[in-house]
Design a protein around this motif. Structure first.
Motif, PDB file in Angstrom:
ATOM      1  N   ALA A 111       0.785  -1.402  -0.194  1.00 56.94           N
ATOM      2  CA  ALA A 111      -0.124  -0.236  -0.140  1.00 56.94           C
ATOM      3  C   ALA A 111       0.846   1.474   0.076  1.00 56.94           C
ATOM      4  N   GLU A 112       2.008   1.560   0.837  1.00 64.61           N
ATOM      5  CA  GLU A 112       2.913   2.696   0.929  1.00 64.61           C
ATOM      6  C   GLU A 112       2.885   2.944  -1.109  1.00 64.61           C
ATOM      7  N   LEU A 113       3.695   1.993  -1.281  1.00 61.62           N
ATOM      8  CA  LEU A 113       4.855   1.683  -2.597  1.00 61.62           C
ATOM      9  C   LEU A 113       3.530   1.843  -3.286  1.00 61.62           C
ATOM     10  N   ARG A 114       2.712   1.845  -3.068  1.00 62.27           N
ATOM     11  CA  ARG A 114       1.336   2.188  -4.221  1.00 62.27           C
ATOM     12  C   ARG A 114       1.322   3.976  -4.382  1.00 62.27           C
ATOM     13  N   ALA A 115       1.086   4.213  -3.157  1.00 64.44           N
ATOM     14  CA  ALA A 115       1.114   5.702  -2.660  1.00 64.44           C
ATOM     15  C   ALA A 115       2.347   6.146  -2.931  1.00 64.44           C
ATOM     16  N   LEU A 116       3.169   5.736  -2.910  1.00 61.30           N
ATOM     17  CA  LEU A 116       4.615   6.473  -3.401  1.00 61.30           C
ATOM     18  C   LEU A 116       4.582   6.258  -5.647  1.00 61.30           C
ATOM     19  N   CYS A 122       7.943   6.856 -12.126  1.00 57.63           N
ATOM     20  CA  CYS A 122       9.352   5.855 -12.211  1.00 57.63           C
ATOM     21  C   CYS A 122       9.851   5.467 -10.746  1.00 57.63           C
ATOM     22  N   LEU A 123       8.818   5.255 -10.428  1.00 54.68           N
ATOM     23  CA  LEU A 123       9.628   4.036  -8.728  1.00 54.68           C
ATOM     24  C   LEU A 123      10.182   2.864  -8.785  1.00 54.68           C
ATOM     25  N   ALA A 124      11.193   2.764  -8.687  1.00 56.01           N
ATOM     26  CA  ALA A 124      11.884   1.703  -8.289  1.00 56.01           C
ATOM     27  C   ALA A 124      12.826   0.907  -6.734  1.00 56.01           C
ATOM     28  N   GLY A 128      16.681  -6.016   0.482  1.00 54.93           N
ATOM     29  CA  GLY A 128      17.460  -7.033  -0.029  1.00 54.93           C
ATOM     30  C   GLY A 128      16.694  -8.457   0.127  1.00 54.93           C
ATOM     31  N   SER A 129      15.512  -8.654   0.575  1.00 56.59           N
ATOM     32  CA  SER A 129      14.868  -9.463   1.481  1.00 56.59           C
ATOM     33  C   SER A 129      13.290  -9.973   0.143  1.00 56.59           C
ATOM     34  N   GLU A 130      13.349 -11.597   0.339  1.00 57.15           N
ATOM     35  CA  GLU A 130      12.189 -12.105  -0.590  1.00 57.15           C
ATOM     36  C   GLU A 130      10.783 -11.607  -0.445  1.00 57.15           C
ATOM     37  N   GLU A 131      10.635 -11.602   0.629  1.00 51.34           N
ATOM     38  CA  GLU A 131       9.224 -10.908   1.103  1.00 51.34           C
ATOM     39  C   GLU A 131       8.675  -9.262   0.547  1.00 51.34           C
ATOM     40  N   GLU A 132       9.865  -8.410   0.637  1.00 50.35           N
ATOM     41  CA  GLU A 132      10.517  -6.603   0.207  1.00 50.35           C
ATOM     42  C   GLU A 132      10.048  -6.861  -1.684  1.00 50.35           C
ATOM     43  N   ILE A 133      10.369  -7.784  -2.255  1.00 53.89           N
ATOM     44  CA  ILE A 133      10.416  -8.342  -3.582  1.00 53.89           C
ATOM     45  C   ILE A 133       9.124  -7.812  -3.859  1.00 53.89           C
ATOM     46  N   ARG A 134       8.722  -9.514  -3.243  1.00 49.89           N
ATOM     47  CA  ARG A 134       7.062  -9.675  -3.856  1.00 49.89           C
ATOM     48  C   ARG A 134       6.101  -8.484  -3.568  1.00 49.89           C
ATOM     49  N   ALA A 135       6.131  -7.746  -2.453  1.00 51.65           N
ATOM     50  CA  ALA A 135       5.360  -6.754  -2.011  1.00 51.65           C
ATOM     51  C   ALA A 135       5.582  -5.540  -2.951  1.00 51.65           C
ATOM     52  N   ALA A 136       6.639  -5.257  -3.699  1.00 47.52           N
ATOM     53  CA  ALA A 136       7.192  -4.498  -4.325  1.00 47.52           C
ATOM     54  C   ALA A 136       6.261  -4.993  -6.042  1.00 47.52           C
ATOM     55  N   ARG A 137       6.843  -5.434  -6.251  1.00 47.79           N
ATOM     56  CA  ARG A 137       5.961  -7.136  -7.338  1.00 47.79           C
ATOM     57  C   ARG A 137       4.159  -6.867  -7.247  1.00 47.79           C
ATOM     58  N   GLY A 138       3.524  -6.625  -6.183  1.00 48.78           N
ATOM     59  CA  GLY A 138       2.227  -6.652  -6.072  1.00 48.78           C
ATOM     60  C   GLY A 138       1.743  -5.079  -6.320  1.00 48.78           C
ATOM     61  N   ALA A 139       2.796  -4.213  -5.236  1.00 48.60           N
ATOM     62  CA  ALA A 139       2.577  -2.945  -6.030  1.00 48.60           C
ATOM     63  C   ALA A 139       2.443  -2.047  -7.128  1.00 48.60           C
ATOM     64  N   GLY A 140       2.925  -2.990  -7.901  1.00 50.57           N
ATOM     65  CA  GLY A 140       3.424  -2.896  -9.622  1.00 50.57           C
ATOM     66  C   GLY A 140       4.900  -1.664  -9.841  1.00 50.57           C
ATOM     67  N   VAL A 141       5.548  -1.852  -8.640  1.00 45.89           N
ATOM     68  CA  VAL A 141       6.550  -1.059  -8.768  1.00 45.89           C
ATOM     69  C   VAL A 141       8.114  -2.314  -9.175  1.00 45.89           C
ATOM     70  N   LEU A 142       8.851  -1.701  -9.667  1.00 45.48           N
ATOM     71  CA  LEU A 142      10.368  -2.649 -10.673  1.00 45.48           C
ATOM     72  C   LEU A 142      11.095  -2.472  -9.277  1.00 45.48           C
ATOM     73  N   ALA A 143      11.481  -4.418  -9.072  1.00 44.91           N
ATOM     74  CA  ALA A 143      11.572  -4.167  -7.599  1.00 44.91           C
ATOM     75  C   ALA A 143      13.175  -5.034  -8.048  1.00 44.91           C
ATOM     76  N   PHE A 144      13.897  -4.588  -7.710  1.00 45.56           N
ATOM     77  CA  PHE A 144      15.197  -5.021  -7.904  1.00 45.56           C
ATOM     78  C   PHE A 144      15.877  -5.779  -6.453  1.00 45.56           C
ATOM     79  N   ALA A 159      11.875 -14.834  -6.454  1.00 45.18           N
ATOM     80  CA  ALA A 159      11.151 -13.834  -5.747  1.00 45.18           C
ATOM     81  C   ALA A 159      10.752 -13.231  -6.756  1.00 45.18           C
ATOM     82  N   GLY A 160      10.819 -12.670  -7.957  1.00 44.01           N
ATOM     83  CA  GLY A 160      10.518 -11.326  -8.543  1.00 44.01           C
ATOM     84  C   GLY A 160      11.028 -10.718  -9.132  1.00 44.01           C
ATOM     85  N   ALA A 161      12.521 -10.420  -8.421  1.00 37.20           N
ATOM     86  CA  ALA A 161      13.080  -9.493  -8.837  1.00 37.20           C
ATOM     87  C   ALA A 161      13.676  -9.156 -10.396  1.00 37.20           C
ATOM     88  N   GLU A 162      13.670  -7.907 -10.490  1.00 41.78           N
ATOM     89  CA  GLU A 162      13.613  -7.700 -11.968  1.00 41.78           C
ATOM     90  C   GLU A 162      15.263  -8.047 -12.736  1.00 41.78           C
TER      91      GLU A 162
END
Length: 188
Positions: A111-116, A122-124, A128-144, A159-162
């Motif tokens: 939710a925080e990432l969607r708001a940002l 162009c938010l990236a 360093g964790s799988e959970e954070e990668i999945r949250a970013a992907r779920g928010a539609g944000v490029l995750a590295f 976990a889905g990192a670009e």
């Protein structure tokens, strides 16, 4: 490109050139005007490594923050850590000026990432964790992924990192916010 005034959360007056607002949950420094991109970083495991009750900067973190500022790319920190602890450590490590927004005590990271992302198209996210990668992907944000914090790059990719970065450097914020400027191998 249309310029917009940066918004300082929790303050009714328009921001001045440099204004840092400390509140219970976040702080924001108003220095970037009209930026449509930002890089969101994790605190623990990405910018900071914990050791024996203290914290030290991850190798290259200070370069990353200087490079982001030079390129006018806001650095957002999303963390479950309290804002008081982040503020204390950021001052002690002398990186507080490099952080544009700190959102601490995060419960729903997606939710925080969607708001940002609404504010910074162009938010990236570099974490360093799988959970954070999945949250970013779920928010539609490029995750590295950042493998320098202890989690192997293969797990971050799974976990889905670009792409996965093994070190932080001065140009990282520019590369990850430029959307897909990375090598075919998946390593930046």
């Amino acid at each position: 490109m249309a310029f917009r005034s940066p918004r300082v959360r929790g303050v009714g007056a328009p921001p001045v050139r440099r204004l840092c607002v400390s509140v219970r949950r976040y702080w924001e420094t108003a220095v970037f005007v009209g930026s449509d991109r930002a890089v969101a970083l994790g605190w623990d495991g990405t910018l900071v490594v914990r050791e024996r009750g203290g914290a030290r900067l991850t190798r290259g973190a200070d370069e990353l923050l200087r490079g982001a500022r030079a390129a006018s790319i806001p650095v957002v920190v999303l963390t479950r850590t309290t804002v008081e602890r982040v503020a204390f450590e950021a001052r002690r490590l002398r990186v507080a000026d490099g952080l544009s927004i700190v959102i601490a005590g995060v419960g729903d990271e997606a939710a925080e990432l969607r708001a940002l992302a609404a504010e910074y198209p162009c938010l990236a996210r570099v974490v360093g964790s799988e959970e954070e990668i999945r949250a970013a992907r779920g928010a539609g944000v490029l995750a590295f992924g950042f493998s320098g914090g202890g989690v192997p790059g293969a797990r971050l990719r799974a976990a889905g990192a670009e792409a996965v970065v093994s070190r932080l450097d001065r140009a990282l914020a520019l590369r990850v916010t430029a959307r897909r400027l990375f090598t075919v191998s998946g390593e930046l």
